[in-house]
Design a protein around this motif. Structure first.
Motif, PDB file in Angstrom:
ATOM      1  N   LEU A   4       0.880  -1.384  -0.035  1.00 25.92           N
ATOM      2  CA  LEU A   4      -0.094  -0.003   0.116  1.00 25.92           C
ATOM      3  C   LEU A   4       0.794   1.564   0.177  1.00 25.92           C
ATOM      4  CD1 LEU A   4      -2.711  -1.137   2.688  1.00 25.92           C
ATOM      5  CD2 LEU A   4      -2.518  -1.256   0.205  1.00 25.92           C
ATOM      6  N   MET A  41      -3.624   6.211   4.013  1.00 23.54           N
ATOM      7  CA  MET A  41      -5.071   6.886   3.274  1.00 23.54           C
ATOM      8  C   MET A  41      -5.055   8.534   3.746  1.00 23.54           C
ATOM      9  SD  MET A  41      -9.020   6.355   4.492  1.00 23.54           S
ATOM     10  CE  MET A  41      -8.854   4.337   4.079  1.00 23.54           C
ATOM     11  N   ILE A  59      -9.994  11.751   2.460  1.00 23.98           N
ATOM     12  CA  ILE A  59     -10.984  10.574   2.212  1.00 23.98           C
ATOM     13  C   ILE A  59     -11.548  10.189   3.619  1.00 23.98           C
ATOM     14  CG2 ILE A  59     -10.969   7.724   1.582  1.00 23.98           C
ATOM     15  CD1 ILE A  59      -8.812   8.425  -0.400  1.00 23.98           C
ATOM     16  N   ARG A  60     -10.850  10.107   4.511  1.00 20.73           N
ATOM     17  CA  ARG A  60     -11.410   9.873   5.856  1.00 20.73           C
ATOM     18  C   ARG A  60     -12.306  10.728   6.006  1.00 20.73           C
ATOM     19  NH1 ARG A  60      -7.423   6.936   8.906  1.00 20.73           N
ATOM     20  NH2 ARG A  60      -5.351   6.826   7.956  1.00 20.73           N
ATOM     21  N   THR A  66      -7.190   0.895  -4.454  1.00 23.67           N
ATOM     22  CA  THR A  66      -6.869   0.049  -3.169  1.00 23.67           C
ATOM     23  C   THR A  66      -5.424   0.568  -2.705  1.00 23.67           C
ATOM     24  OG1 THR A  66      -8.199  -1.700  -3.948  1.00 23.67           O
ATOM     25  CG2 THR A  66      -6.433  -2.447  -2.331  1.00 23.67           C
ATOM     26  N   TYR A  81      -4.484   4.623  -2.683  1.00 13.84           N
ATOM     27  CA  TYR A  81      -5.011   5.256  -1.568  1.00 13.84           C
ATOM     28  C   TYR A  81      -5.073   4.623  -0.438  1.00 13.84           C
ATOM     29  CZ  TYR A  81      -6.143   8.728  -5.713  1.00 13.84           C
ATOM     30  OH  TYR A  81      -5.955   9.669  -6.870  1.00 13.84           O
ATOM     31  N   ALA A  82      -4.512   3.685  -0.587  1.00 12.24           N
ATOM     32  CA  ALA A  82      -4.412   2.824   0.927  1.00 12.24           C
ATOM     33  C   ALA A  82      -5.806   2.591   1.395  1.00 12.24           C
ATOM     34  CB  ALA A  82      -3.700   3.526   1.924  1.00 12.24           C
ATOM     35  N   MET A  83      -6.546   2.099   0.379  1.00 10.97           N
ATOM     36  CA  MET A  83      -7.973   2.024   0.424  1.00 10.97           C
ATOM     37  C   MET A  83      -8.459   0.386   0.530  1.00 10.97           C
ATOM     38  SD  MET A  83      -9.702   5.028  -1.419  1.00 10.97           S
ATOM     39  CE  MET A  83     -11.285   4.267  -1.733  1.00 10.97           C
ATOM     40  N   ALA A 121     -15.615   7.648  -0.736  1.00 12.88           N
ATOM     41  CA  ALA A 121     -14.033   7.595  -0.876  1.00 12.88           C
ATOM     42  C   ALA A 121     -13.553   7.681  -2.352  1.00 12.88           C
ATOM     43  CB  ALA A 121     -13.505   6.329  -0.114  1.00 12.88           C
ATOM     44  N   ALA A 132     -11.011  10.997  -3.450  1.00 14.56           N
ATOM     45  CA  ALA A 132      -9.727  10.514  -3.764  1.00 14.56           C
ATOM     46  C   ALA A 132      -9.292  11.342  -5.192  1.00 14.56           C
ATOM     47  CB  ALA A 132      -9.466   9.024  -3.956  1.00 14.56           C
TER      48      ALA A 132
END
Length: 348
Positions: free
Chosen positions: A24, A29, A33-34, A205, A208-210, A245, A249
């Protein structure tokens, strides 16, 4: 019993404090996005848009393609399986080593997998010898660019030559570009309009560390393939949080360049450090490294609370191959310290 074949399984041991088994974004993230996930909380009581209309429109602008060329899914892995059923894959060519879900999906759809071995002495880079393997006996070819688990990019001229030959022999060419944002490599997107046999897979994924939200998409100019792939998915395959999200992003500016800077810096740093300890590090263009060492690095590091990817289950690799994702510098320092400790201890 079902056996998990990938990185990221931190749930089997609650003592894991560093997960180097996944690839990742080292930046994690984005805060935007959070915030977006939290701000849309009230909407999650509703069914999500089954067609991802707003997200697809935003993706079309970002990718500079017609929105009818885009299909969103529950991660790229979801689309891999749906594609194999939609295309009715019977004879597929898959590199070895590479991401295992390609072969798994082909077999589940009733097809046969033919492995094209990548050469260890060439750093597991794909070369033009693969062109000799592309003929009427195949109906599908999977390429991972850059390749997982070694991070090697495919030369742009070779991608174009493969695409031309696949078109000539009516072979569907599925190119997984999920890790491409971590590189300065060539995308086959420019070939889509003139080649209806090309399908590109991308995902939010990794970049964006999703990983837990599951959001991917495919690009193709072949509307029939896109429509058939959609048919093989459930109506609400992309959740409300994932759509929120994804939209957030796509509004973030400069994320790709920030990511590239840290990946390139940390890759150089880690390669230099690892090679000092006689660990074989294969050349990588991406945000992860393939290692080879005679000692059981997976077990040694697991005892220290660090999870890495054991690569013995990749076709073409053995139990002395391992993969690590790159993280922030401070995490990489801790990782190297523990690695040095276990290597010293195992020599005593």
């Amino acid at each position: 019993m079902y056996r998990y074949e990938h990185g990221g399984d931190i749930y089997g041991s609650r003592k894991i404090f560093l997960d180097y088994s996944v690839n990742l974004n080292p930046l994690g993230m984005p805060e935007e996005i959070r915030q977006a996930i939290a701000e849309h909380m009230e909407e999650y009581a509703q069914y999500p848009d089954p067609f991802c209309r707003e997200l697809t429109q935003a993706l079309a602008l970002k990718e500079n393609v017609d929105q009818n060329m885009i299909l969103c899914g529950n991660g790229a892995a979801d689309l891999i399986f749906r594609l194999c059923f939609a295309l009715q894959c019977k004879q597929a060519l898959v590199c070895a080593p590479t991401f295992s879900e390609y072969a798994k999906a082909v077999r589940l759809a009733g097809g046969v997998v033919h492995y094209y071995p990548l050469q260890e002495d060439k750093g597991f880079y794909l070369d033009d010898a693969i062109l000799l393997r592309l003929d009427d006996s195949l109906d599908t070819v999977f390429l991972c660019n850059p390749n997982n688990p070694n991070g090697a990019l495919i030369d742009a001229c070779l991608i174009k030559a493969i695409a031309d030959k696949c078109l000539q022999h009516n072979i569907f060419l599925i190119i997984d570009e999920c890790f491409l944002p971590f590189t300065r490599g060539y995308s086959a997107k420019e070939l889509l309009i003139t080649n209806p046999r090309i399908i590109i897979l991308r995902a939010f994924t990794k970049i964006y560390a999703m990983a837990g939200l599951r959001l991917g998409y495919m690009l193709t100019a072949n509307t029939h393939v896109l429509e058939q792939t959609a048919v093989f998915g459930q109506s609400w395959s992309v959740s409300g949080p994932a759509q929120a999200a994804g939209l957030a992003a796509l509004q973030i500016q400069g994320w790709g360049e920030r990511t590239l800077r840290i990946v390139e810096e940390e890759r150089r740093f880690m390669i230099e450090a690892l090679r000092k300890w006689n660990i074989r590090v294969f050349p990588s263009d991406s945000n992860f490294l393939l290692l080879q060492h005679d000692k059981p690095l997976y077990d040694l590091l697991l005892s220290q609370g660090i999870l890495i990817r054991a690569c013995g289950n990749f076709p073409g690799l053995t139990s002395n191959f391992f993969r690590i994702g790159l993280k922030r510098h401070e995490d990489n320092i801790v990782f190297l310290s523990h690695l040095q400790d276990v290597l010293r201890t195992s020599c005593d």
